[in-house]
Write a protein that holds these residues in place. Structure first.
Motif, PDB file in Angstrom:
ATOM      1  N   ARG A 114      17.658  54.812  43.134  1.00 56.36           N
ATOM      2  CA  ARG A 114      17.887  53.648  43.987  1.00 56.36           C
ATOM      3  C   ARG A 114      19.354  53.237  43.825  1.00 56.36           C
ATOM      4  O   ARG A 114      20.044  53.703  42.937  1.00 56.36           O
ATOM      5  N   ASP A 115      19.801  52.351  44.688  1.00 54.64           N
ATOM      6  CA  ASP A 115      21.174  51.858  44.585  1.00 54.64           C
ATOM      7  C   ASP A 115      21.349  51.081  43.282  1.00 54.64           C
ATOM      8  O   ASP A 115      20.397  50.462  42.790  1.00 54.64           O
ATOM      9  N   PRO A 116      22.554  51.090  42.727  1.00 52.70           N
ATOM     10  CA  PRO A 116      22.801  50.338  41.489  1.00 52.70           C
ATOM     11  C   PRO A 116      22.583  48.845  41.686  1.00 52.70           C
ATOM     12  O   PRO A 116      22.820  48.299  42.767  1.00 52.70           O
ATOM     13  N   GLU A 117      22.108  48.186  40.638  1.00 54.54           N
ATOM     14  CA  GLU A 117      21.974  46.726  40.627  1.00 54.54           C
ATOM     15  C   GLU A 117      23.159  46.192  39.839  1.00 54.54           C
ATOM     16  O   GLU A 117      23.329  46.529  38.672  1.00 54.54           O
ATOM     17  N   ILE A 118      23.957  45.332  40.457  1.00 54.81           N
ATOM     18  CA  ILE A 118      25.158  44.789  39.818  1.00 54.81           C
ATOM     19  C   ILE A 118      24.954  43.306  39.574  1.00 54.81           C
ATOM     20  O   ILE A 118      24.505  42.573  40.460  1.00 54.81           O
ATOM     21  N   ARG A 119      25.285  42.864  38.352  1.00 46.78           N
ATOM     22  CA  ARG A 119      25.276  41.437  37.997  1.00 46.78           C
ATOM     23  C   ARG A 119      26.592  41.146  37.290  1.00 46.78           C
ATOM     24  O   ARG A 119      27.279  42.051  36.828  1.00 46.78           O
ATOM     25  N   TYR A 120      26.895  39.869  37.199  1.00 46.23           N
ATOM     26  CA  TYR A 120      28.113  39.448  36.509  1.00 46.23           C
ATOM     27  C   TYR A 120      27.765  38.408  35.454  1.00 46.23           C
ATOM     28  O   TYR A 120      26.997  37.488  35.704  1.00 46.23           O
ATOM     29  N   MET A 121      28.346  38.591  34.260  1.00 41.91           N
ATOM     30  CA  MET A 121      28.148  37.625  33.183  1.00 41.91           C
ATOM     31  C   MET A 121      29.033  36.412  33.447  1.00 41.91           C
ATOM     32  O   MET A 121      29.959  36.483  34.265  1.00 41.91           O
ATOM     33  N   PRO A 122      28.787  35.291  32.775  1.00 37.89           N
ATOM     34  CA  PRO A 122      29.632  34.114  32.967  1.00 37.89           C
ATOM     35  C   PRO A 122      31.117  34.393  32.701  1.00 37.89           C
ATOM     36  O   PRO A 122      31.990  33.772  33.296  1.00 37.89           O
ATOM     37  N   SER A 123      31.397  35.355  31.842  1.00 36.39           N
ATOM     38  CA  SER A 123      32.794  35.710  31.550  1.00 36.39           C
ATOM     39  C   SER A 123      33.445  36.479  32.688  1.00 36.39           C
ATOM     40  O   SER A 123      34.658  36.694  32.676  1.00 36.39           O
ATOM     41  N   GLY A 124      32.636  36.935  33.663  1.00 34.30           N
ATOM     42  CA  GLY A 124      33.163  37.695  34.785  1.00 34.30           C
ATOM     43  C   GLY A 124      32.997  39.196  34.618  1.00 34.30           C
ATOM     44  O   GLY A 124      33.273  39.954  35.541  1.00 34.30           O
ATOM     45  N   ASP A 125      32.559  39.635  33.444  1.00 32.18           N
ATOM     46  CA  ASP A 125      32.340  41.064  33.220  1.00 32.18           C
ATOM     47  C   ASP A 125      31.126  41.538  34.009  1.00 32.18           C
ATOM     48  O   ASP A 125      30.105  40.855  34.092  1.00 32.18           O
ATOM     49  N   ALA A 126      31.231  42.742  34.560  1.00 33.41           N
ATOM     50  CA  ALA A 126      30.154  43.313  35.368  1.00 33.41           C
ATOM     51  C   ALA A 126      29.144  44.056  34.498  1.00 33.41           C
ATOM     52  O   ALA A 126      29.494  44.618  33.458  1.00 33.41           O
ATOM     53  N   ILE A 127      27.908  44.050  34.956  1.00 30.81           N
ATOM     54  CA  ILE A 127      26.829  44.831  34.356  1.00 30.81           C
ATOM     55  C   ILE A 127      26.157  45.567  35.509  1.00 30.81           C
ATOM     56  O   ILE A 127      25.795  44.962  36.513  1.00 30.81           O
ATOM     57  N   ALA A 128      26.006  46.886  35.369  1.00 32.89           N
ATOM     58  CA  ALA A 128      25.320  47.679  36.393  1.00 32.89           C
ATOM     59  C   ALA A 128      24.139  48.390  35.749  1.00 32.89           C
ATOM     60  O   ALA A 128      24.250  48.899  34.632  1.00 32.89           O
ATOM     61  N   ASN A 129      23.021  48.397  36.453  1.00 29.02           N
ATOM     62  CA  ASN A 129      21.829  49.110  36.000  1.00 29.02           C
ATOM     63  C   ASN A 129      21.450  50.130  37.058  1.00 29.02           C
ATOM     64  O   ASN A 129      21.441  49.816  38.254  1.00 29.02           O
ATOM     65  N   ILE A 130      21.136  51.345  36.588  1.00 32.35           N
ATOM     66  CA  ILE A 130      20.690  52.389  37.497  1.00 32.35           C
ATOM     67  C   ILE A 130      19.454  53.064  36.902  1.00 32.35           C
ATOM     68  O   ILE A 130      19.187  52.949  35.702  1.00 32.35           O
TER      69      ILE A 130
END
Length: 165
Positions: free
Chosen positions: A15-31
């Protein structure tokens, strides 16, 4: 005692990657990446293909790259480490999940590996255009080699043994 926690996965995104951002602005991607294993059934002789799904998490700049370039169906090579986490599900039952924390990623394949091509049904794939390679130029024929004069082999027998180093 030394230990090693290293995982290498080569597979395709389910599936397409799921992208979130932490309060610090750093990205998190789950695949979710599928790998397959082929084996022969001993009783029937029939070929079987077993598919295994792997949850992979990316952080920081690598997560941004994953979100920008990977799509469902993309082929990917991932190196990372295993990490097990404990969580409580909606029914209040404690469960464990083992994920791969990515440390290195390489996109594989060409346009199809990027989620484009025929599998996208003609959709715009983010402006990725393969470069047209010019036809290889023919090198001019090499000039005929002239015979090189033979030099006599050096004679080292007359050298001093008093080398200053």
């Amino acid at each position: 005692m030394a230990s090693v926690n290293k995982v290498i996965i080569v597979g395709n995104l389910g599936r397409d990657p799921e992208i979130r951002y932490m309060p610090s602005g750093d990205a998190i991607a789950n695949i979710a990446v599928a790998t397959s294993y082929k084996s022969k059934d001993r009783q029937t002789g029939e070929q079987k293909e077993l598919t295994e799904w792997h949850r992979i998490s990316f952080f920081g700049r690598l997560a941004e790259i994953v979100g920008q370039y990977l799509k469902k169906g993309s082929s990917v090579y991932v190196e990372g480490r295993l990490q097990t986490r404990k969580y409580t599900d909606k029914d209040g039952i404690e469960r464990y999940a083992t994920d791969i924390i990515a440390e290195n990623m390489q996109m594989l394949g060409g346009r199809q590996g990027m989620g484009g091509g025929d599998s996208m049904g003609g959709m715009d794939d983010g402006g990725y255009e393969p470069q047209q390679r010019p036809a290889p130029r023919q090198a001019p024929p090499a000039p005929a080699a002239r015979p090189q004069p033979q030099r006599p082999a050096p004679n080292f027998s007359d050298m001093d043994d008093d080398i200053p180093f």
